[in-house]
Design a protein around this motif. Structure first.
Motif, PDB file in Angstrom:
ATOM      1  N   ASN A  50       1.159 -17.559  -3.459  1.00 38.19           N
ATOM      2  CA  ASN A  50      -0.223 -17.671  -3.923  1.00 38.19           C
ATOM      3  C   ASN A  50      -0.483 -16.607  -4.986  1.00 38.19           C
ATOM      4  O   ASN A  50       0.376 -15.761  -5.265  1.00 38.19           O
ATOM      5  CB  ASN A  50      -1.217 -17.533  -2.761  1.00 38.19           C
ATOM      6  CG  ASN A  50      -1.064 -16.218  -2.006  1.00 38.19           C
ATOM      7  OD1 ASN A  50      -0.976 -15.150  -2.611  1.00 38.19           O
ATOM      8  ND2 ASN A  50      -1.043 -16.287  -0.675  1.00 38.19           N
ATOM      9  N   GLU A  52      -2.404 -14.007  -5.046  1.00 36.92           N
ATOM     10  CA  GLU A  52      -2.451 -12.615  -4.586  1.00 36.92           C
ATOM     11  C   GLU A  52      -1.051 -12.008  -4.500  1.00 36.92           C
ATOM     12  O   GLU A  52      -0.829 -10.857  -4.895  1.00 36.92           O
ATOM     13  CB  GLU A  52      -3.154 -12.528  -3.223  1.00 36.92           C
ATOM     14  CG  GLU A  52      -4.649 -12.760  -3.261  1.00 36.92           C
ATOM     15  CD  GLU A  52      -5.035 -14.199  -3.564  1.00 36.92           C
ATOM     16  OE1 GLU A  52      -4.245 -15.120  -3.211  1.00 36.92           O
ATOM     17  OE2 GLU A  52      -6.099 -14.404  -4.160  1.00 36.92           O
ATOM     18  N   ILE A  55       0.159 -11.505  -8.100  1.00 31.04           N
ATOM     19  CA  ILE A  55      -0.482 -10.343  -8.735  1.00 31.04           C
ATOM     20  C   ILE A  55       0.181  -9.054  -8.265  1.00 31.04           C
ATOM     21  O   ILE A  55       0.482  -8.161  -9.066  1.00 31.04           O
ATOM     22  CB  ILE A  55      -1.994 -10.313  -8.422  1.00 31.04           C
ATOM     23  CG1 ILE A  55      -2.705 -11.475  -9.124  1.00 31.04           C
ATOM     24  CG2 ILE A  55      -2.617  -8.985  -8.861  1.00 31.04           C
ATOM     25  CD1 ILE A  55      -4.134 -11.690  -8.653  1.00 31.04           C
ATOM     26  N   ALA A  56       0.429  -8.950  -6.965  1.00 31.47           N
ATOM     27  CA  ALA A  56       1.063  -7.750  -6.420  1.00 31.47           C
ATOM     28  C   ALA A  56       2.446  -7.538  -7.020  1.00 31.47           C
ATOM     29  O   ALA A  56       2.816  -6.406  -7.374  1.00 31.47           O
ATOM     30  CB  ALA A  56       1.151  -7.857  -4.893  1.00 31.47           C
ATOM     31  N   LYS A  70      -4.629 -10.359 -13.166  1.00 31.33           N
ATOM     32  CA  LYS A  70      -5.331 -11.365 -12.352  1.00 31.33           C
ATOM     33  C   LYS A  70      -5.507 -12.662 -13.126  1.00 31.33           C
ATOM     34  O   LYS A  70      -5.309 -13.755 -12.581  1.00 31.33           O
ATOM     35  CB  LYS A  70      -6.686 -10.814 -11.921  1.00 31.33           C
ATOM     36  CG  LYS A  70      -7.453 -11.762 -11.007  1.00 31.33           C
ATOM     37  CD  LYS A  70      -8.765 -11.149 -10.528  1.00 31.33           C
ATOM     38  CE  LYS A  70      -9.515 -12.113  -9.611  1.00 31.33           C
ATOM     39  NZ  LYS A  70     -10.802 -11.535  -9.142  1.00 31.33           N
ATOM     40  N   CYS A  73      -2.006 -14.417 -13.371  1.00 23.92           N
ATOM     41  CA  CYS A  73      -1.476 -14.964 -12.127  1.00 23.92           C
ATOM     42  C   CYS A  73      -2.397 -16.010 -11.497  1.00 23.92           C
ATOM     43  O   CYS A  73      -1.929 -17.023 -10.959  1.00 23.92           O
ATOM     44  CB  CYS A  73      -1.198 -13.837 -11.137  1.00 23.92           C
ATOM     45  SG  CYS A  73      -0.026 -12.594 -11.749  1.00 23.92           S
ATOM     46  N   ALA A  74      -3.702 -15.750 -11.545  1.00 23.43           N
ATOM     47  CA  ALA A  74      -4.649 -16.677 -10.919  1.00 23.43           C
ATOM     48  C   ALA A  74      -4.699 -18.010 -11.655  1.00 23.43           C
ATOM     49  O   ALA A  74      -4.972 -19.054 -11.054  1.00 23.43           O
ATOM     50  CB  ALA A  74      -6.039 -16.046 -10.856  1.00 23.43           C
TER      51      ALA A  74
END
Length: 524
Positions: A50, A52, A55-56, A70, A73-74
């Motif tokens: 996902n 999140e 992003i990490a 963000k 990736c989002a």
């Protein structure tokens, strides 16, 4: 191309200028794929990814601006699905590249993914240009100056066939980095003179044009000193000193390729960050080889045969043949593979996705990775987290945690291999024009410059000091789409306002109207 197609989708008109004789740039050379977290393709393969998690990984990989990471990736899932759905692309294969905790780098079964994606975008825009007045494409057009009205950018000047032409409208700069800018007054010479001696994977057009034009009107730059040296430039044996080199796709390591030094030993985590792998190469003895066993090569056979046809990779019927060509005892290659095999088997107890794609898929059906993983397994530190049993990489502090298409050492002598000699090459410029989350260029006071947008490698700050593999094509598509929408919003606002520049905050309602006009274009 992503920006131009987005403008057309939203009912606007676009003009694309390219100083080369044909479109595509370095994007057509991209060999590993495009990242997406939570895509339809991943879901069909039960990959628990996902935004999140992505992003990490991106922030740990080198990105320094969470707000830009963000956006990257989002938007990744929707934009990769846009490519598949709108352009009928095959992006059905997914691999795990260095620095990624999940398999998320998408590619098709044939051709380089950059070529597949870019050509589809080009062909769609060409079709729109042929059948409507919504798009124009002009090649051999070298943009050299931005036209301003006050602070705002309202157009550009370009040279074509000895003539200077002006065009007007919001500008999206997407001309790439400066990885082939080798002149004494170049950006490379200014910010990274220590790299001037290296070969490059970039086309000769990559001379930082957009960055220089932006600087000329006061646009801010960021991270220009961060130039990525890729560890796997392909050395052509009959032309080892060529300044421009083909790139060995990182996916070759993602499917199980091993990197060996001159003595036939492994010395790094093949799935570590690019800057890390390059750094370990500097510490060890060349020539370095990228070696794919039969299972690994079969998984990416189009690439392997393409490279072999180009003369930058060689097929060996057996490991015995490879050892002889390397000038090392066959037992060395047997021991190297056996250690890797044993480490993977131990790691398998901690990471059930460790061995092979079939095991990976079956385990994921019944068990989430985060629930099955044992972060305390192994005696050495692993990357991106946890521990590893793999001693050659573990002792570097960035140990291997994911294993794919491994083979027992006893099979090496009779196993066929695809092998390439590799060397570090200038590959990607993380730095460029500083921008907002809406792809707006900003000045040195941090204020957005009206009418000027940037996307792709020309944009800085998105990747920080290191870009993860597969994030380049994604950067192009995501921020190309963002820039195209923002430029379209602004153009609509200018028409609606009739008096100079209208604040973007009031334009989003207008965009909804424009989206309703996209149906006509989508039927072409």
């Amino acid at each position: 191309m992503s920006a131009a197609n987005t403008v057309v989708e939203l009912g606007g008109r676009s003009l694309l200028l390219d100083k080369s004789s044909f479109c595509g740039g370095n994007s057509t050379k991209a060999t590993s794929g495009i990242n997406g977290a939570g895509t339809k393709t991943q879901k069909t393969k039960s990959i628990p990814d996902n935004a999140e998690i992505f992003i990490a990984d991106t922030l740990k990989g080198g990105a320094k601006k969470p707000e830009l990471a963000k956006v990257l990736c989002a938007n990744s899932a929707a934009d990769v699905d846009w490519l598949v759905d709108k352009f009928d692309l095959d992006l059905s294969l997914v691999a795990r590249l260095g620095g990624h905790s999940q398999p998320r780098t998408h590619r098709g079964k044939e051709r380089f993914p950059g070529m597949t994606i870019t050509y589809a975008l080009i062909q769609m825009l060409e079709k729109v240009a042929e059948k409507t007045n919504r798009a124009r494409i002009i090649t051999k057009a070298e943009v050299f100056k931005l036209v301003q009205s006050g602070r705002a950018v309202v157009g550009c000047e370009y040279r074509k066939a000895g003539k200077v032409v002006k065009e007007f409208g919001p500008m999206v700069l997407a001309s790439g980095g400066f990885g082939a800018d080798f002149g004494s007054d170049s950006l490379l010479a200014t910010y990274r003179p220590d790299l001037l001696h290296l070969p490059t994977t970039n086309g000769e057009h990559c001379t930082g044009d957009a960055i220089k034009m932006g600087e000329a009107i006061g646009a801010a730059t960021i991270d220009l000193e961060w130039v990525q040296v890729h560890p796997t430039g392909l050395v052509k044996p009959d032309d080892p000193d060529a300044k421009v080199k083909f790139l060995a796709a990182e996916a070759l390591r993602g499917v199980g390729g091993l990197v060996l030094d001159a003595n036939g030993q492994r010395f790094c985590n093949e799935l570590g960050r690019r800057d890390y792998v390059t750094g370990e190469m500097w510490k060890n003895k060349p020539p370095f080889r990228l070696c794919l066993n039969r299972a690994a090569a079969d998984e990416i056979i189009w690439h392997a045969k393409h490279y072999t046809g180009r003369g930058v990779m060689k097929f060996y019927p057996t490991g015995e043949d490879l050892a002889k060509d390397m000038g090392v005892p066959i037992q060395t290659l047997i021991d190297t593979h056996q250690k890797h095999f044993e480490a993977a088997k131990k790691q398998e107890k901690d990471r059930p996705d460790a061995i092979g794609s079939s095991a990976f898929s079956s385990v994921l059906q019944t068990c989430r990775l985060d629930a099955c993983a044992d972060p305390d397994g192994g005696p050495l530190p692993a990357y991106p987290s946890g521990k590893t049993w793999d001693e050659p990489s573990g002792k570097t502090g960035s140990g291997k945690k994911f294993f794919h298409n491994i083979i027992d050492g006893s099979k090496v002598a009779s196993e066929p291999f695809y092998v390439a000699i590799i060397t570090p090459v200038i590959h990607y410029c993380m730095g460029g024009l500083e921008c907002t989350v809406d792809a707006e260029c900003i000045d040195k006071t941090g204020k957005a410059i009206p009418g000027l947008y940037v996307a792709g490698e020309a944009a800085g700050g998105i990747h920080g000091n290191n870009r993860l593999g597969g994030n380049s094509l994604l950067d192009c598509v995501v921020f190309g789409r963002v820039a195209g929408k923002a430029a379209c919003d602004l153009a609509v606002g200018m028409r609606m306002g009739r008096m100079g520049w209208v604040k973007r905050e009031v334009l989003h309602g207008v965009t909804k109207v424009q989206e309703n006009q996209a149906n006509m274009v989508n039927t072409i």
